[in-house]
Design an enzyme around this catalytic site. Structure first.
Site, short mmCIF file in Angstrom:
data_model
loop_
_atom_site.label_atom_id
_atom_site.label_comp_id
_atom_site.label_asym_id
_atom_site.label_seq_id
_atom_site.Cartn_x
_atom_site.Cartn_y
_atom_site.Cartn_z
N GLU A 126 0.62 -1.22 0.11
CA GLU A 126 -0.15 0.15 -0.06
C GLU A 126 1.24 1.19 0.03
O GLU A 126 2.26 1.54 0.24
CB GLU A 126 -1.43 0.20 0.63
CG GLU A 126 -1.73 -1.02 0.80
CD GLU A 126 -3.27 -0.90 1.83
OE1 GLU A 126 -3.65 -1.49 2.31
OE2 GLU A 126 -2.56 -0.66 3.54
N HIS A 242 -9.23 9.85 3.82
CA HIS A 242 -8.62 8.82 2.77
C HIS A 242 -8.40 9.77 1.85
O HIS A 242 -10.03 9.89 1.16
CB HIS A 242 -9.50 7.76 2.97
CG HIS A 242 -8.67 6.57 2.71
ND1 HIS A 242 -9.14 6.02 0.76
CD2 HIS A 242 -8.43 5.46 2.96
CE1 HIS A 242 -8.11 5.23 0.54
NE2 HIS A 242 -8.30 4.89 1.77
N ARG A 288 -1.06 9.31 1.47
CA ARG A 288 -2.02 9.14 1.93
C ARG A 288 -2.24 11.29 1.61
O ARG A 288 -3.89 11.82 1.38
CB ARG A 288 -2.79 8.62 3.20
CG ARG A 288 -3.23 7.62 2.93
CD ARG A 288 -3.95 6.88 4.04
NE ARG A 288 -4.11 5.42 3.61
CZ ARG A 288 -5.16 4.75 4.29
NH1 ARG A 288 -5.79 5.26 5.44
NH2 ARG A 288 -5.02 3.36 4.46
N HIS A 349 -11.00 9.92 7.22
CA HIS A 349 -11.19 8.74 7.80
C HIS A 349 -10.29 8.08 8.65
O HIS A 349 -10.55 7.22 9.73
CB HIS A 349 -9.97 8.18 6.89
CG HIS A 349 -9.76 6.20 6.18
ND1 HIS A 349 -11.43 5.22 6.45
CD2 HIS A 349 -8.80 5.79 6.30
CE1 HIS A 349 -10.16 4.37 5.99
NE2 HIS A 349 -8.72 4.41 6.22
N ARG A 384 -0.97 8.61 9.13
CA ARG A 384 -0.82 7.57 9.50
C ARG A 384 -0.49 6.03 8.49
O ARG A 384 -0.68 7.00 7.28
CB ARG A 384 -2.31 6.96 9.59
CG ARG A 384 -1.91 5.42 10.20
CD ARG A 384 -3.18 4.89 10.65
NE ARG A 384 -4.39 4.85 10.27
CZ ARG A 384 -4.80 4.57 8.72
NH1 ARG A 384 -4.22 2.84 9.08
NH2 ARG A 384 -6.01 4.90 8.53
#
Length: 537
Positions: A126, A242, A288, A349, A384
């Site tokens: 990811e 997100h 992100r 998110h 994160r």
């Protein structure tokens, strides 16, 4: 002023229940920690809805842990620190990357079935991860599988009692020590639960924003009740949006997992142009916060409310096998992930900050612990790293038990009472107040912020403070009071931090400022706002 307690009560006149360990909330943090605690203690788990309702259930991508031979804890640590944009605790991340694999083995022992490929764990990659280290289940239903396995084990455990549909109004404290909590039963009756140790596992606060991937239970309850009880609240200005939530008429903001981009999906604006090369060398797999702001920028440039995620280069068979949940959900709205460009936009998110803890999950308040998204362990910093949240929950859940083992028996019998002259409940329906708060947060404290808007938003939120002077008696009343508390803290923290870093972006201060702002913003109900500089390793 936010009061110490939301309601009036006299502990001596309330029914009392005693337990060794009280776990507030479910999800991976609550379920895992309750199961571990039940090996030695009696456990009472209190959920405001049910064991199956949590952010964990909707987690698609997976759980990050070093499993592959070509990976190492050092790589995982480096990736996490880079994503955290200078605000991670090196010590906390070191704990995460070294103890994560053991936590995964615990999950497997508890019945979680991760996907296999040729007899080995199927690992995906990811955003901002340098290696494939994401374990997943049923393709894109990792959270649901974890909740299934842990909830089944919880229900069969004789040492765990579960109270569904109960609401924890406040924590009961005396002399800096948490003695348990004031709980409201479905009937409306209040009860005092006395506990030797109390663990907050209440999840995040996505419902602060109009558009979120979180379920309706994510109202920031744990952060708010911990703040009222005297715990420290850290880094709540850092909200992760997100990048890719479904944005389609009539559909909820359903998460399109980062793993889709990890498997090769690309982003296009409404003119069909692939645009991430303009923003970051890692393209669609950039951190992100970078991807989310790039999408918003493209939306502004093209005067659109969405961009497209394009996974059409993969076969229908591959898409169905790897992402069955996403494929079926999109298909319900006439979108075929294997042949259509799917419209997406950022949505709230995850909250990187929360209740400040040490490396064993303990807060400033003795006997009070926090685990999972509600906590601020130092692992996530300002942003994160994908799939680190599930790892954090199991790693620090295990560590909390080490500290609980050292607690002496609770002997104090509290004589706490709260008596005030509260007003009748305001006539405006709570649902209207909630919607207004969500719109304020989206407009003024969302992906892009600036001083004038934050000041305006903060003042508009303050106009709702009368809720704390009202007689509250329903779940939606308590939830709104908690949401307002979190919204005020988040907006004020965002106003204070005059820089851009990770999940906090200021149009008027667009650069990261390590000289002045490589530090945490910390709130205390008693002591106000303080700052804590990052210690370099």
């Amino acid at each position: 002023m936010i009061p110490r307690y939301l309601v009036d009560f006299d502990i001596s006149k309330l029914p009392q229940v005693h337990t060794d360990v009280m776990v507030i909330g479910a999800g991976i943090a609550g379920l895992f920690t309750a199961i571990k605690a039940s090996e030695k203690y009696s456990v009472l788990m209190v959920t405001k809805k049910s064991l199956l309702d949590s952010n964990t259930r909707y987690a698609q991508g997976g759980i990050a842990a070093v499993i592959a031979d070509d990976d190492s804890p050092d790589y995982h640590l480096h990736d996490t620190l880079v994503a955290g944009a200078g605000l991670c605790s090196h010590e906390a991340v070191d704990v995460l990357v070294h103890e994560g694999p053991a936590g995964v083995r615990d999950l497997i022992k508890m019945g979680t079935q991760f996907d296999l490929e040729d007899g080995a764990f199927a690992l995906t990659r990811e955003g901002a991860h340098s290696h494939r280290r994401i374990l997943h289940a049923h393709g894109d239903a990792t959270g649901a599988e974890i909740v299934r396995s842990l909830s089944e084990k919880t229900k069969l455990d004789p040492n765990i009692e579960v109270w569904d549909d109960h609401f924890v109004i406040d924590l009961i404290t005396e002399n800096g020590e948490c003695l348990g909590a004031l709980v409201q039963k479905p009937s409306g009756q209040k009860v005092f639960v006395k506990a030797n140790a109390t663990i907050l596992c209440t999840g995040g606060a996505g419902q602060l924003f109009r558009y979120t991937t979180n379920p309706d239970i994510a109202t920031g309850d744990g952060i708010a009740i911990a703040y009222r009880a005297g715990a420290l609240i850290q880094d709540v200005e850092f909200i992760q949006f997100h990048p890719t939530a479904l944005c389609y008429p009539g559909a909820p903001r359903f998460l399109i997992s980062e793993a889709v981009r990890g498997e090769g999906a690309i982003l296009r604006n409404i003119t069909g142009e692939r645009f991430m090369e303009k923003y970051h060398p890692q393209l669609e797999l950039a951190p992100r916060d970078v991807v989310a702001r790039a999408i918003v920028n493209e939306m502004e440039l093209t005067r659109s409310t969405f961009v497209y995620i394009d996974f059409t280069h993969e076969s229908e068979e591959t898409v169905k096998h790897r992402f069955p949940t996403i494929y079926e959900f999109c298909l319900n709205y006439g979108l075929d992930l294997s042949s259509d460009w799917v419209p997406v936009a950022p949505a709230a998110h995850y909250m990187m900050g929360g209740v400040k803890t040490d490396l064993y999950g303990e807060t400033k308040v003795a006997r009070l612990f926090a685990c999972g998204e509600v906590s601020s362990t130092g692992v996530h910093g300002a942003n994160r790293l994908a799939s680190n949240s599930l790892s954090e929950a199991i790693v620090f859940g295990r560590r909390i038990l080490e500290r609980i083992d050292q607690l002496s028996p609770l002997t104090a019998n509290p004589s706490v009472q709260q008596v005030t002259s509260r007003n009748e409940h305001a006539k405006q329906p709570i649902v209207e107040k909630k919607l207004k708060l969500q719109k304020i947060m989206l407009r003024y404290a969302g992906l892009k912020r600036e001083a004038k808007g934050l000041e305006k938003g903060y003042e508009e939120l303050r106009r709702q403070l009368s809720i704390f002077e009202s007689c509250l008696n329903k779940r939606e009343d308590y939830e709104f009071a908690n949401m307002l508390t979190c919204a005020l803290l988040t907006t004020e923290a965002a106003l204070i931090r005059k820089e851009s870093r990770g999940g906090h972006y200021r149009d008027d201060f667009p650069e990261k400022d390590d000289l002045n702002w490589r530090k945490h913003t910390i709130f205390s109900r008693e002591d106000g706002i303080t700052e804590e500089k990052i210690d370099d390793v």
